[in-house]
Design a protein around this motif. Structure first.
Motif, PDB file in Angstrom:
ATOM      1  N   THR A  84    -129.262  33.047 -50.422  1.00 50.33           N
ATOM      2  CA  THR A  84    -128.966  32.011 -51.414  1.00 50.33           C
ATOM      3  C   THR A  84    -127.553  31.436 -51.290  1.00 50.33           C
ATOM      4  O   THR A  84    -127.188  30.564 -52.071  1.00 50.33           O
ATOM      5  CB  THR A  84    -129.151  32.561 -52.850  1.00 50.33           C
ATOM      6  OG1 THR A  84    -128.335  33.709 -53.021  1.00 50.33           O
ATOM      7  CG2 THR A  84    -130.613  32.904 -53.118  1.00 50.33           C
ATOM      8  N   ASN A  85    -126.785  31.876 -50.335  1.00 49.88           N
ATOM      9  CA  ASN A  85    -125.442  31.349 -50.088  1.00 49.88           C
ATOM     10  C   ASN A  85    -125.385  30.914 -48.632  1.00 49.88           C
ATOM     11  O   ASN A  85    -125.435  31.758 -47.721  1.00 49.88           O
ATOM     12  CB  ASN A  85    -124.385  32.418 -50.368  1.00 49.88           C
ATOM     13  CG  ASN A  85    -124.304  32.737 -51.844  1.00 49.88           C
ATOM     14  OD1 ASN A  85    -123.603  32.061 -52.584  1.00 49.88           O
ATOM     15  ND2 ASN A  85    -125.051  33.735 -52.286  1.00 49.88           N
ATOM     16  N   MET A  95    -125.954  20.701 -46.168  1.00 47.89           N
ATOM     17  CA  MET A  95    -126.120  21.274 -47.500  1.00 47.89           C
ATOM     18  C   MET A  95    -125.179  22.472 -47.632  1.00 47.89           C
ATOM     19  O   MET A  95    -125.039  23.263 -46.701  1.00 47.89           O
ATOM     20  CB  MET A  95    -127.566  21.723 -47.695  1.00 47.89           C
ATOM     21  CG  MET A  95    -127.879  22.148 -49.114  1.00 47.89           C
ATOM     22  SD  MET A  95    -129.638  22.467 -49.350  1.00 47.89           S
ATOM     23  CE  MET A  95    -130.359  20.902 -48.911  1.00 47.89           C
ATOM     24  N   GLN A  97    -124.591  25.593 -50.417  1.00 49.92           N
ATOM     25  CA  GLN A  97    -125.114  26.235 -51.629  1.00 49.92           C
ATOM     26  C   GLN A  97    -124.341  27.507 -51.904  1.00 49.92           C
ATOM     27  O   GLN A  97    -124.119  28.324 -51.013  1.00 49.92           O
ATOM     28  CB  GLN A  97    -126.592  26.568 -51.480  1.00 49.92           C
ATOM     29  CG  GLN A  97    -127.158  27.291 -52.712  1.00 49.92           C
ATOM     30  CD  GLN A  97    -128.669  27.410 -52.667  1.00 49.92           C
ATOM     31  OE1 GLN A  97    -129.355  26.427 -52.810  1.00 49.92           O
ATOM     32  NE2 GLN A  97    -129.148  28.625 -52.459  1.00 49.92           N
ATOM     33  N   ALA A  99    -124.443  30.653 -54.804  1.00 49.86           N
ATOM     34  CA  ALA A  99    -125.222  31.254 -55.882  1.00 49.86           C
ATOM     35  C   ALA A  99    -124.612  32.597 -56.229  1.00 49.86           C
ATOM     36  O   ALA A  99    -123.954  33.228 -55.408  1.00 49.86           O
ATOM     37  CB  ALA A  99    -126.671  31.429 -55.453  1.00 49.86           C
ATOM     38  N   ASN A 108    -127.865  24.772 -60.131  1.00 55.57           N
ATOM     39  CA  ASN A 108    -128.931  24.891 -59.138  1.00 55.57           C
ATOM     40  C   ASN A 108    -130.013  25.899 -59.526  1.00 55.57           C
ATOM     41  O   ASN A 108    -130.946  26.123 -58.778  1.00 55.57           O
ATOM     42  CB  ASN A 108    -128.359  25.242 -57.758  1.00 55.57           C
ATOM     43  CG  ASN A 108    -127.715  26.610 -57.688  1.00 55.57           C
ATOM     44  OD1 ASN A 108    -127.634  27.337 -58.675  1.00 55.57           O
ATOM     45  ND2 ASN A 108    -127.240  26.948 -56.504  1.00 55.57           N
ATOM     46  N   THR A 114    -125.705  23.597 -55.624  1.00 57.71           N
ATOM     47  CA  THR A 114    -126.222  23.195 -54.320  1.00 57.71           C
ATOM     48  C   THR A 114    -125.932  21.711 -54.169  1.00 57.71           C
ATOM     49  O   THR A 114    -126.383  20.912 -54.993  1.00 57.71           O
ATOM     50  CB  THR A 114    -127.742  23.435 -54.214  1.00 57.71           C
ATOM     51  OG1 THR A 114    -128.015  24.804 -54.498  1.00 57.71           O
ATOM     52  CG2 THR A 114    -128.255  23.098 -52.833  1.00 57.71           C
ATOM     53  N   GLN A 116    -125.687  18.288 -51.398  1.00 53.66           N
ATOM     54  CA  GLN A 116    -126.231  17.798 -50.144  1.00 53.66           C
ATOM     55  C   GLN A 116    -125.618  16.443 -49.843  1.00 53.66           C
ATOM     56  O   GLN A 116    -125.330  15.660 -50.752  1.00 53.66           O
ATOM     57  CB  GLN A 116    -127.749  17.671 -50.263  1.00 53.66           C
ATOM     58  CG  GLN A 116    -128.426  17.186 -49.017  1.00 53.66           C
ATOM     59  CD  GLN A 116    -129.945  17.162 -49.182  1.00 53.66           C
ATOM     60  OE1 GLN A 116    -130.471  17.529 -50.219  1.00 53.66           O
ATOM     61  NE2 GLN A 116    -130.629  16.732 -48.152  1.00 53.66           N
ATOM     62  N   GLN A 187    -133.525  27.707 -51.374  1.00 56.29           N
ATOM     63  CA  GLN A 187    -132.723  26.586 -51.855  1.00 56.29           C
ATOM     64  C   GLN A 187    -132.945  26.346 -53.329  1.00 56.29           C
ATOM     65  O   GLN A 187    -134.082  26.321 -53.804  1.00 56.29           O
ATOM     66  CB  GLN A 187    -133.105  25.341 -51.060  1.00 56.29           C
ATOM     67  CG  GLN A 187    -132.334  24.109 -51.459  1.00 56.29           C
ATOM     68  CD  GLN A 187    -132.781  22.908 -50.662  1.00 56.29           C
ATOM     69  OE1 GLN A 187    -133.186  23.044 -49.524  1.00 56.29           O
ATOM     70  NE2 GLN A 187    -132.707  21.748 -51.267  1.00 56.29           N
ATOM     71  N   GLY A 188    -131.855  26.160 -54.035  1.00 60.75           N
ATOM     72  CA  GLY A 188    -131.918  25.826 -55.465  1.00 60.75           C
ATOM     73  C   GLY A 188    -132.025  24.326 -55.666  1.00 60.75           C
ATOM     74  O   GLY A 188    -132.203  23.556 -54.709  1.00 60.75           O
ATOM     75  N   THR A 190    -131.002  20.697 -55.890  1.00 58.59           N
ATOM     76  CA  THR A 190    -129.980  20.002 -55.115  1.00 58.59           C
ATOM     77  C   THR A 190    -129.370  18.846 -55.898  1.00 58.59           C
ATOM     78  O   THR A 190    -130.072  18.125 -56.603  1.00 58.59           O
ATOM     79  CB  THR A 190    -130.585  19.458 -53.808  1.00 58.59           C
ATOM     80  OG1 THR A 190    -131.202  20.526 -53.113  1.00 58.59           O
ATOM     81  CG2 THR A 190    -129.537  18.834 -52.930  1.00 58.59           C
TER      82      THR A 190
END
Length: 191
Positions: A84-85, A95, A97, A99, A108, A114, A116, A187-188, A190
């Motif tokens: 998640t990171n 992207m 991210q 978390a 996110n 997150t 982009q 991915q959370g 965006t």
């Protein structure tokens, strides 16, 4: 007298036997030590081959501009979940991210953010030591940053620095660089 001679002969034979047993143990100990050293060298050689294969795959992913750096560490010293990171580049889109495991879901939904954007001005080079560098600009609705990545020679370990254009708060992540198709990221939402 016969008994004494017999006793001395038996004692001499026993001593010879003990000497052979001790010599045998010494040889066995030395053989085991050599065997351990051989196995260690074989393991190191195998690790080097695997590391070089991972490095070559990571370099190819950078050249294809389709990779993910799955971060297991965010500076200053926060150990994080690599699924998640991450920082990724695929199909011209970058992207970033972050978390956390906090109870607050964050923008996110994963306790972080997150963002982009479109990647531009992508430049790669390799230094004399074999390390590979990638620099790119990322421009999106909520991100405007310069992203710098360094892949260490002989491994797929990399470090990425995200330098926002409108603040002095750099983000530095270290982890494993993989081809985008082989990554295992979640991915959370965006922005």
């Amino acid at each position: 007298m016969k008994r004494i001679v017999s006793f001395i002969v038996v004692l001499a034979v026993a001593m010879c036997g003990m000497t052979q047993v001790m010599a045998q143990k010494s040889i066995t100990k030395e053989a085991k030590k050599v065997e351990r050293e051989i196995k260690k060298q074989e393991r190191l050689a195998q690790d080097a081959v695997e590391g070089q294969e991972e490095f070559n795959a990571a370099v190819q992913a950078i050249n294809n501009q389709s990779f993910v750096l799955e971060a297991n560490n965010i500076q200053p010293i926060f150990y994080v979940n690599s699924n998640t990171n991450f920082v990724s580049l695929n199909d011209g889109q970058a992207m970033v991210q972050i978390a956390s495991n906090s109870p607050y879901p964050g923008p996110n939904g994963l306790g972080g953010i997150t963002v982009q954007g479109s990647a531009s001005n992508i430049q790669t080079k390799q230094d004399d030591k074999g390390n590979v560098y990638l620099n790119m600009n990322v421009q999106g609705v909520f991100i405007s940053a310069t992203v710098s990545l360094m892949l260490t020679n002989g491994t797929n370990n990399a470090t990425v620095t995200v330098d926002p254009n409108f603040s002095g708060r750099n983000l530095r992540m270290t982890g494993t660089l993989l081809p985008y198709s082989q990554s295992n990221i979640f991915q959370g939402t965006t922005y």
